[in-house]
Design a protein around this motif. Structure first.
Motif, mmCIF file in Angstrom:
data_model
loop_
_atom_site.group_PDB
_atom_site.id
_atom_site.type_symbol
_atom_site.label_atom_id
_atom_site.label_comp_id
_atom_site.label_asym_id
_atom_site.label_seq_id
_atom_site.Cartn_x
_atom_site.Cartn_y
_atom_site.Cartn_z
ATOM 1 N N ARG A 1 -2.841 4.161 -2.690
ATOM 2 C CA ARG A 1 -2.917 4.295 -1.238
ATOM 3 C C ARG A 1 -4.156 3.662 -0.595
ATOM 4 O O ARG A 1 -5.261 4.236 -0.608
ATOM 5 C CB ARG A 1 -2.831 5.772 -0.889
ATOM 6 C CG ARG A 1 -1.491 6.413 -1.270
ATOM 7 C CD ARG A 1 -0.391 6.007 -0.330
ATOM 8 N NE ARG A 1 -0.683 6.494 0.989
ATOM 9 C CZ ARG A 1 -0.275 7.655 1.481
ATOM 10 N NH1 ARG A 1 0.499 8.434 0.745
ATOM 11 N NH2 ARG A 1 -0.598 8.024 2.688
ATOM 12 N N ILE A 2 -3.947 2.533 0.018
ATOM 13 C CA ILE A 2 -5.008 1.808 0.709
ATOM 14 C C ILE A 2 -5.505 2.571 1.930
ATOM 15 O O ILE A 2 -6.695 2.521 2.265
ATOM 16 C CB ILE A 2 -4.472 0.408 1.069
ATOM 17 C CG1 ILE A 2 -4.513 -0.436 -0.210
ATOM 18 C CG2 ILE A 2 -5.248 -0.256 2.187
ATOM 19 C CD1 ILE A 2 -3.521 -1.524 -0.251
ATOM 20 N N ASP A 3 -4.599 3.298 2.578
ATOM 21 C CA ASP A 3 -5.016 4.086 3.745
ATOM 22 C C ASP A 3 -6.004 5.179 3.343
ATOM 23 O O ASP A 3 -7.017 5.395 4.018
ATOM 24 C CB ASP A 3 -3.808 4.674 4.506
ATOM 25 C CG ASP A 3 -2.822 5.417 3.613
ATOM 26 O OD1 ASP A 3 -2.922 5.319 2.366
ATOM 27 O OD2 ASP A 3 -1.944 6.118 4.155
ATOM 28 N N ILE A 4 -5.744 5.814 2.204
ATOM 29 C CA ILE A 4 -6.643 6.870 1.728
ATOM 30 C C ILE A 4 -7.978 6.263 1.283
ATOM 31 O O ILE A 4 -9.047 6.812 1.578
ATOM 32 C CB ILE A 4 -6.004 7.640 0.546
ATOM 33 C CG1 ILE A 4 -4.645 8.238 0.944
ATOM 34 C CG2 ILE A 4 -6.962 8.708 0.006
ATOM 35 C CD1 ILE A 4 -4.697 9.342 1.954
ATOM 36 N N LEU B 1 -9.447 3.615 2.437
ATOM 37 C CA LEU B 1 -10.227 3.272 3.630
ATOM 38 C C LEU B 1 -10.763 4.524 4.319
ATOM 39 O O LEU B 1 -11.937 4.590 4.688
ATOM 40 C CB LEU B 1 -9.365 2.467 4.607
ATOM 41 C CG LEU B 1 -9.011 1.039 4.159
ATOM 42 C CD1 LEU B 1 -7.933 0.448 5.069
ATOM 43 C CD2 LEU B 1 -10.251 0.143 4.150
#
Lengths: 212, 212
Positions: free
Chosen positions: A74-77, A79
């Motif tokens: 998860r790139i959102d997590i 970031l």
């Protein structure tokens, strides 16, 4: 923390499923105290909000010990929790797209089961490879296996740090000697041990004997 | 597409679970041809890679019709697919963190069930609110309900476009007249209809009669 200096020798993949009633954060902290040099947080079942909360708490621990936190998938997590990077499998975002979103300062690791996949990951901008499963594992029963010959070939031909993953334990880690790996990734060998610090220390001694 | 110009009147939430054997992309395109003004893509069960592939295909369609694509929950998918925004529920990333990651050019919508939640979402930087469930719904059986009085109060007191969601259909949409909403969000009323274009057209006529 510069990603070029990353020590991949004892790479902890977390699994809340194998710690029983113990405190997850304590288990991770003890593992780090025992010598884990990277932590990868893997949460496939919880909501985004819970994942982020967990990631922030783990980040506070890894920061204290100055080691990188890698978020699975998860790139959102990554970031939002300001983790040092992500680890991407074949079902996750392609490395090239992740690199575009994360820029050059974040670590991107990629799973590879063959030389072809390893080449592709390198080409797309991966910083390290997770290669395996090198041994049979209970944690991921459907895992594709990778022979030690393939592991060696990847280490020789791909100019990236390679972390061997899948069923690595005290009693088989030595089989990875002279394969050219930068480290081993473990889940249950540390997480499921009632004394994660000591389990990490024992693995660290084996790694030291392998010059890792 | 400037987010200030967003037309929220007929907001389609997708659900691959209610289209049977029909082609998902065709159903969505027909819904847009019938008058849907926003598409929210919601995928809770698939991998990141599949979600991204689906998002890119839907984005190609919404782009063709010049309407915004909103991604449910996942900021990583929104960024990678270059969608216009995200919709966040209480289990997703907090609006303030999403805003920090997405900047001001992306739309951030937030679910609210009460005036307190609506206030909070506005304070954190939401661009619009999804308020409901205003009617009983089969698509989300555990949905918290919101009375029409609360819906009205939110529309009056919070200076944001409000989309009413939850069980909205042709035969009850008119009950939302004069509540102050900017639009209605529908899932099965369009997705489950064997003729999604006509279903959207019928809803659009009702909305027009309500000056939406």
């Amino acid at each position: 923390m510069e990603k070029v200096q990353t020590d991949y020798s004892l790479y902890l993949c977390t699994d809340q499923g194998c710690i029983g009633e113990r405190n997850f954060y304590q288990v991770v902290e003890h593992a780090i105290q025992g010598g884990c040099s990277v932590v990868q947080l893997r949460e496939k079942k919880c909501s985004t909000r819970e994942f982020l909360q967990t990631a922030k708490r783990i980040k506070a621990i890894t920061k204290k010990y100055n080691i990188p936190l890698i978020i699975n998938d998860r790139i959102d997590i990554c970031l939002a929790a300001d983790a040092e990077g992500v680890h991407l499998g074949l079902q996750d975002m392609p490395v090239a797209e992740a690199r575009r979103l994360l820029g050059d300062k974040k670590i991107i690791g990629c799973s590879a089961h063959s030389l072809t996949e390893a080449c592709q990951a390198k080409k797309e901008g991966a910083d390290y490879l997770g290669v395996g499963a090198v041994f049979a594992t209970d944690t991921k029963k459907d895992a594709v296996t990778t022979s030690l010959d393939t592991l060696k070939e990847i280490c020789q031909k791909i100019n990236l740090p390679v972390v061997a993953i899948g069923g690595v334990k005290e009693d088989n880690a030595d089989l990875l000697r002279d394969t050219g790996i930068a480290g081993i990734a473990v889940i249950s060998a540390i997480m499921a041990d009632s004394e994660p610090r000591k389990a990490a220390e024992r693995l660290k001694r084996i790694l030291n004997s392998m010059d890792l």
